[in-house]
Design an enzyme around this catalytic site. Structure first.
Site, PDB file in Angstrom:
ATOM      1  N   THR A 144       0.864  -1.197   0.000  1.00 41.33           N
ATOM      2  CA  THR A 144       0.000   0.000   0.000  1.00 41.33           C
ATOM      3  C   THR A 144       0.898   1.243   0.000  1.00 41.33           C
ATOM      4  O   THR A 144       1.315   1.692  -1.042  1.00 41.33           O
ATOM      5  CB  THR A 144      -0.947   0.007   1.218  1.00 41.33           C
ATOM      6  OG1 THR A 144      -0.179  -0.110   2.417  1.00 41.33           O
ATOM      7  CG2 THR A 144      -1.938  -1.142   1.133  1.00 41.33           C
ATOM      8  N   THR A 187       1.239  -7.871  13.077  1.00 45.30           N
ATOM      9  CA  THR A 187       1.064  -6.431  12.901  1.00 45.30           C
ATOM     10  C   THR A 187       1.235  -6.003  11.454  1.00 45.30           C
ATOM     11  O   THR A 187       1.677  -4.903  11.195  1.00 45.30           O
ATOM     12  CB  THR A 187       2.073  -5.666  13.767  1.00 45.30           C
ATOM     13  OG1 THR A 187       3.380  -6.055  13.370  1.00 45.30           O
ATOM     14  CG2 THR A 187       1.885  -5.973  15.221  1.00 45.30           C
ATOM     15  N   GLU A 266       6.346   4.714   7.173  1.00 44.79           N
ATOM     16  CA  GLU A 266       5.924   5.820   6.315  1.00 44.79           C
ATOM     17  C   GLU A 266       6.788   7.060   6.562  1.00 44.79           C
ATOM     18  O   GLU A 266       6.801   7.614   7.651  1.00 44.79           O
ATOM     19  CB  GLU A 266       4.438   6.097   6.534  1.00 44.79           C
ATOM     20  CG  GLU A 266       3.587   4.969   5.955  1.00 44.79           C
ATOM     21  CD  GLU A 266       2.160   4.933   6.443  1.00 44.79           C
ATOM     22  OE1 GLU A 266       1.364   4.194   5.835  1.00 44.79           O
ATOM     23  OE2 GLU A 266       1.840   5.638   7.411  1.00 44.79           O
ATOM     24  N   ASN A 389      -0.126  10.468   5.806  1.00 47.64           N
ATOM     25  CA  ASN A 389      -1.327  10.193   6.590  1.00 47.64           C
ATOM     26  C   ASN A 389      -2.325  11.336   6.717  1.00 47.64           C
ATOM     27  O   ASN A 389      -3.452  11.135   7.134  1.00 47.64           O
ATOM     28  CB  ASN A 389      -0.917   9.699   7.971  1.00 47.64           C
ATOM     29  CG  ASN A 389      -0.375   8.287   7.874  1.00 47.64           C
ATOM     30  OD1 ASN A 389      -1.115   7.379   7.531  1.00 47.64           O
ATOM     31  ND2 ASN A 389       0.912   8.134   8.115  1.00 47.64           N
TER      32      ASN A 389
END
Lengths: 394, 394
Positions: A144, A187, A266, A389
């Site tokens: 992703t 996770t 990220e 985000n």
């Protein structure tokens, strides 16, 4: 990327139009000859539909395929979401010619949107047709926000010669363990494939043991996903593992995958092993290492390459674990920046700053002379995390 | 800024060369006629030297001054740090002509560096000379990364007419409560001054009660400071508070100060009240509200003005509190973006996006029909937080 193969498994990855921005987003692992399977899943109370279904199906101990889509988590989608997971595995099972109960679903992506089942149905035949012994396209189709695929391989001894263990993972955000009653929690999406022979109960025990010190000991952002799934499949083409060999191989592969996920956190530029020592127990050391590893002030200091040991010690101090701050010693790489709870001076900090330029390094926080010790892997947090985000869904 | 005064107290704020970048950095509150005092302090195991000394001195129940410096936390400084706190309060006590044991020290700033005691000694006379009934310079001298001073005032009834309660706080980062055994923890420097008359034990009880739902229910970054101190001083120039009047005034002033701190969270553009309802107890609601309020994925979504309710629900799901996700309802302002655990559609999200432009707004996460309810104040997290904290010491 190096091409890895493991006997008894085929892989495919294609573009099915699930991701808004396009690209590979539908993946398949096939074990047409069958495989023993074990899995560990998120302990988040909010479980995505595919996690519920996958967990149910794994109980049988055998599987013939794993169907993964990226771009849509199929989480918070209620009964329609469960039906979507059933329908999509059904249509891929038909194309493969296997029992749908032996197709394990996984999803990752945006929460709260219905899975575009029609697109998956339309691409089922092409997906099966794309199957090959090489895992490259699959390892990309499951990504992703990841910047790179995560594939790790090793070999171990069996009664019939060497076997392979191949690990393929995705994970860059919403990554944080949450142990409940000692049971580890996966996770991320992670697939561990071996051609060795082992019953599913042995696979389960080995997977739980390995997860606890690897997947469950890494964090990107402290947020536990609704979709975390780790599956271990064994095709049985080789012999039975020599004593401890599978466990050691799993530990090695899972540890490296966890480190790669932190490295690919990220926006992250560094992965950092935080080792806490000198406490009364490993559990206490784990607790302190977890709090340090998820402290925003620590993670932004790592991003700034600032050997701000006061933040490390302050984070340790709020972990709810007893220690004497006046005995604290903190090393960044080999540089001792804090001794007896106080600064050691500018020279050590300058050496620490040099260490902190590296892609991967270690920090040791020593809080006494007890036997407790634990290493947790984290990453820095910078502008990239905010960029990814603040506008993830747009 | 409006000028506030409260009978029995004088204030000063001057530049003493403690902050690297210059500006006001030394503050004094004087109650030359004496005041009753109560305090709550950080529960972080790593306590700054001034916290240790202030805590000891508050036990006497009386004080005549509060000495505050910004720019240096005097934390992780060992015995030399304690001596620095003693020395600096001694020199200011001499200048004021009071007992050093009645001067309460507070520090805020960088951890792990020795306090420049000489600079404070050199400026002690000027500090005392600057005392005046107006709190403006003091409220600025205690700031670090704050963008604005935080001053809140109200009045309440006493046996001898109205009394004032003045609250002055600093706090923008390293702000997060950590309750231990129901005892609240202060999470910033905060001074509450009243001219009412009350014994120190009554002040203590009222302060603990107010802190629990205000200071202890706000977070900027989840990091609990080594220096958190809240002091409540009463000069006794007015009468005794009418029943419940002081408590109500404290609740009002502390709540507003907590909200101002969230609003001034490093780099933050919004303060957001997260209300969790429908759980079995207030304690459970508090636990879920705390996890949602400190979730990085939630806070970056708030920064992006993205009504990403899936992240709110996923954070609730990892809080360790039982609820049925299929009953979850989430409102952003008045916009119902999630009902029965699923999306309600684009219209509601568009209305929620409009709500999220505001400086302050509320989100309600309803997880059942139990009586448990709690409101926690948080802020968004964006690039400003990274900028402030990646290079704080440089």
């Amino acid at each position: 990327m190096t091409t890895y193969q493991v006997d008894g498994f085929e892989f495919a990855g294609i573009a099915a139009g699930i991701k808004k921005r396009g690209g590979l987003d539908l993946g398949l692992i096939a074990a047409r000859g069958g495989a023993k399977v074990a899995g560990v899943f998120t302990q988040n109370l909010v479980r995505a539909a595919p996690v519920t279904l996958c967990h149910q199906r794994v109980q049988a101990g055998e599987a013939r395929a794993v169907l993964v889509n990226s771009g849509n988590a199929n989480a918070c989608t209620g009964e329609p979401g469960l039906q979507a997971a059933r329908d999509t595995t059904q249509v891929v099972a038909s194309a493969l010619g296997v029992d749908p109960a032996q197709v394990l679903p996984c999803s990752t992506g945006v929460i709260g949107q219905l899975l575009p089942t029609q697109r998956i149905a339309e691409h089922a035949a092409a997906l099966v047709q794309a199957l090959s012994p090489e895992a490259d396209a699959f390892s990309e189709a499951i990504l992703t926000t990841d910047r790179f695929p995560k594939v790790v391989s090793t070999t171990f001894d069996t009664t019939l010669g060497p076997a392979r263990l191949l690990g393929i993972a995705k994970g860059a955000g919403m990554i944080h363990p949450q142990l409940m009653d000692g049971l580890p929690q996966a996770t991320m999406l992670s697939y561990l494939l071996t051609d060795a022979q082992a019953p599913s109960e042995a696979l389960r025990r080995a997977l739980i043991a390995a997860s606890k010190h690897t997947f469950d000991a890494c964090s990107v952002d402290g947020d536990t996903s609704t979709n975390d799934t780790v599956l271990l499949l064994a095709s049985g083409r080789r012999g039975e593992p020599r004593a401890g060999a599978l466990e050691a191989a799993l530990d090695e592969v899972c540890r490296e995958l966890a480190r790669l996920m932190a490295r690919d956190g990220e926006g992250a530029e560094h992965s950092v092993d935080i080792t806490v020592t000198g406490l009364a127990s490993d559990a206490e050391a784990r607790q302190v290492a977890t709090v340090i590893s998820t402290s925003l002030l620590v993670k932004t200091a790592l991003f700034g390459r600032d050997p701000n040991w006061g933040r490390l010690l302050a984070a340790a101090g709020r972990a709810g674990v007893p220690f004497d701050p006046a005995r604290a010693r903190i090393q960044i790489g080999e540089a001792l920046v804090c001794d007896q709870g106080m600064a050691t001076g500018g020279d050590a900090e300058a050496r620490a700053t040099a260490v902190m330029q590296a892609e991967h390094y270690g920090i040791t926080v020593s809080l006494g002379d007890g036997p407790g010790r634990f290493t947790y892997t984290t990453c820095d947090l910078g502008h990239g995390y905010v960029d990814v985000n603040a506008g993830y869904r747009s």
